[in-house]
Design a protein around this motif. Structure first.
Motif, PDB file in Angstrom:
ATOM      1  N   LYS A 130     -18.315 -67.723 -61.199  1.00  0.00           N
ATOM      2  CA  LYS A 130     -18.394 -68.809 -62.182  1.00  0.00           C
ATOM      3  C   LYS A 130     -19.195 -70.010 -61.670  1.00  0.00           C
ATOM      4  O   LYS A 130     -19.744 -70.769 -62.456  1.00  0.00           O
ATOM      5  N   GLU A 131     -19.252 -70.203 -60.356  1.00  0.00           N
ATOM      6  CA  GLU A 131     -20.003 -71.319 -59.779  1.00  0.00           C
ATOM      7  C   GLU A 131     -21.389 -70.881 -59.303  1.00  0.00           C
ATOM      8  O   GLU A 131     -22.032 -71.559 -58.522  1.00  0.00           O
ATOM      9  N   GLY A 132     -21.834 -69.703 -59.762  1.00  0.00           N
ATOM     10  CA  GLY A 132     -23.152 -69.187 -59.397  1.00  0.00           C
ATOM     11  C   GLY A 132     -23.158 -68.352 -58.125  1.00  0.00           C
ATOM     12  O   GLY A 132     -24.204 -67.853 -57.715  1.00  0.00           O
ATOM     13  N   GLN A 133     -22.009 -68.181 -57.498  1.00  0.00           N
ATOM     14  CA  GLN A 133     -21.932 -67.424 -56.246  1.00  0.00           C
ATOM     15  C   GLN A 133     -21.920 -65.915 -56.529  1.00  0.00           C
ATOM     16  O   GLN A 133     -21.346 -65.473 -57.506  1.00  0.00           O
ATOM     17  N   PRO A 134     -22.562 -65.131 -55.659  1.00  0.00           N
ATOM     18  CA  PRO A 134     -22.494 -63.680 -55.808  1.00  0.00           C
ATOM     19  C   PRO A 134     -21.052 -63.195 -55.611  1.00  0.00           C
ATOM     20  O   PRO A 134     -20.293 -63.769 -54.826  1.00  0.00           O
ATOM     21  N   GLY A 135     -20.707 -62.151 -56.336  1.00  0.00           N
ATOM     22  CA  GLY A 135     -19.396 -61.524 -56.182  1.00  0.00           C
ATOM     23  C   GLY A 135     -19.560 -60.018 -56.259  1.00  0.00           C
ATOM     24  O   GLY A 135     -20.518 -59.522 -56.865  1.00  0.00           O
TER      25      GLY A 135
END
Length: 130
Positions: A97-102
């Motif tokens: 949601k904060e642009g981080q890869p998951g």
């Protein structure tokens, strides 16, 4: 020395996979993988912090959480207490949601060297239970 309390969620799906996210390039322990979560705010319980952080970071609402482990870890500049919660059911689908890869990783395939050192004992425990 800075003291931090951190609540993290070990999100495990029905296939036995764990959802992990990548730390920002400008964060402490930059670019390492982590279990989503964050700092426990003043007056907040570890459980409430977990729910708030999981919603803010990966867009889910945990339906149940069981304390998996609690560890103390000391860095040269900070002392942290980590609360690790096993979350097997939630509302929504986790995403960065904060642009981080998951990504989803089989529990048995977690690699401690991809995570900050404080996570090592929890990863060993997860692999042993896989």
């Amino acid at each position: 020395m800075k003291k931090l309390q951190i609540s993290t969620g070990i999100l495990r799906n029905a296939a036995g996979e764990i959802f992990i996210t990548q730390r920002a390039a400008d964060a402490h322990m930059a670019n390492m993988w982590e279990f989503p979560g964050g700092k426990i705010e003043e007056g907040e319980s570890p459980e409430l912090a977990l729910a708030r952080e999981l919603f803010e970071e990966v867009g889910i609402l945990p339906e149940s959480a069981m304390l998996f482990d609690k560890l103390e870890f000391e860095f040269p500049d900070r002392h942290i207490t980590l609360w690790f919660w096993l979350v097997d059911s939630w509302q929504g689908e986790p995403w960065g949601k904060e642009g981080q890869p998951g990504r989803w990783v089989a529990q048995k395939d977690l690699l401690a060297e991809e995570f900050p050192p404080a996570n090592g004992p929890v990863i060993a425990k997860l692999i042993a239970q896989a």
